[in-house]
Scaffold this motif. Sequence first.
Motif, PDB file in Angstrom:
ATOM      1  N   ALA A  58       0.817  -1.220   0.000  1.00  0.00           N
ATOM      2  CA  ALA A  58       0.000   0.000   0.000  1.00  0.00           C
ATOM      3  C   ALA A  58       0.849   1.269   0.000  1.00  0.00           C
ATOM      4  N   VAL A  89      -4.379   3.325   4.260  1.00  0.00           N
ATOM      5  CA  VAL A  89      -4.213   1.869   4.224  1.00  0.00           C
ATOM      6  C   VAL A  89      -2.824   1.491   4.738  1.00  0.00           C
ATOM      7  N   VAL A 117      -1.774   1.500  -4.613  1.00  0.00           N
ATOM      8  CA  VAL A 117      -2.754   2.393  -3.995  1.00  0.00           C
ATOM      9  C   VAL A 117      -2.373   3.845  -4.262  1.00  0.00           C
ATOM     10  N   TYR A 158      -5.071   7.598  -0.620  1.00  0.00           N
ATOM     11  CA  TYR A 158      -5.529   6.501   0.226  1.00  0.00           C
ATOM     12  C   TYR A 158      -4.392   5.961   1.102  1.00  0.00           C
ATOM     13  N   ARG A 159      -3.501   6.843   1.528  1.00  0.00           N
ATOM     14  CA  ARG A 159      -2.337   6.417   2.323  1.00  0.00           C
ATOM     15  C   ARG A 159      -2.729   5.862   3.691  1.00  0.00           C
ATOM     16  N   TYR A 217     -10.043  -1.817  -2.779  1.00  0.00           N
ATOM     17  CA  TYR A 217     -10.999  -0.791  -2.329  1.00  0.00           C
ATOM     18  C   TYR A 217     -10.395  -0.004  -1.167  1.00  0.00           C
ATOM     19  N   PRO A 218      -9.313   0.720  -1.419  1.00  0.00           N
ATOM     20  CA  PRO A 218      -8.619   1.433  -0.332  1.00  0.00           C
ATOM     21  C   PRO A 218      -9.470   2.513   0.316  1.00  0.00           C
ATOM     22  N   GLU A 219     -10.492   2.974  -0.394  1.00  0.00           N
ATOM     23  CA  GLU A 219     -11.371   4.013   0.169  1.00  0.00           C
ATOM     24  C   GLU A 219     -12.203   3.484   1.333  1.00  0.00           C
ATOM     25  N   ALA A 277      -8.428  -4.268   0.935  1.00  0.00           N
ATOM     26  CA  ALA A 277      -7.698  -3.027   1.206  1.00  0.00           C
ATOM     27  C   ALA A 277      -7.001  -2.491  -0.035  1.00  0.00           C
ATOM     28  N   LEU A 278      -6.487  -3.382  -0.864  1.00  0.00           N
ATOM     29  CA  LEU A 278      -5.747  -2.943  -2.044  1.00  0.00           C
ATOM     30  C   LEU A 278      -6.662  -2.603  -3.220  1.00  0.00           C
ATOM     31  N   SER A 282      -2.705  -0.708   8.187  1.00  0.00           N
ATOM     32  CA  SER A 282      -2.211  -2.086   8.081  1.00  0.00           C
ATOM     33  C   SER A 282      -1.035  -2.322   9.013  1.00  0.00           C
TER      34      SER A 282
END
Length: 222
Positions: free
Chosen positions: A71, A84, A77, A81-82, A140-142, A137-138, A88
Amino acid sequence: VFVWLLANPTRDPMFKVPTGHFYVVSAVSVISAVLALIAGVGGLKTSNGRILLLALAFISMSGFFAVHGLATPGFVVEVEYRAVLGFSARMSLLLAAAFLALSAVDLPHPALALLVRHRVRVLCAWVAVLVGYAVGALLYPESIPPRLMDENLFLRGTLAIVLGLTLFSAVRYFRGYRRSGLTMYGAVALGSILLFHSQISMHFGTVWAASWWMYHFELLSA
């Protein structure tokens, strides 16, 4: 060293290398996750609930940290969207600390017997959860709100929980090592201490500075 770097920020060099972070952290984490999974599969043959919980701890840490590496903003990403990335990393430590603490206590016999009886299902189900999180997560990072990583309640809460759980695990396993002399207990006690300091470095270190990079190497060492 970490305290000295924090006390002397001008001596805390910056290493802003997102490309290296993406490839190196991702690759090392995936390899570590595979090794932890192999250890977990080997542990299934022992019918030992403690070994299974230890395997789940390090599978969780490596799995979530692999997402942390993948991410890295600007690769899989997008930059916006950092969250994530940070979420994580926090979850890798939180879940590892939780499973470590569970492995450090003497579970009631019925609970332990149930865990051992369904150990294959437990391991497979947890690996499926980790894979599901990675995909979600990867792709749909939003789904992870950016404001989450600015919430002091979340940041300080995870800090306190991880420090408490890893300290508890370190003390319990060190006592077990002194009583039994088992190398594994000593190794887990040391790994717990490394996770304890990793959380401190993650929370208080300056992003991309040497004080921040320290926790990546401490996690690998753990």
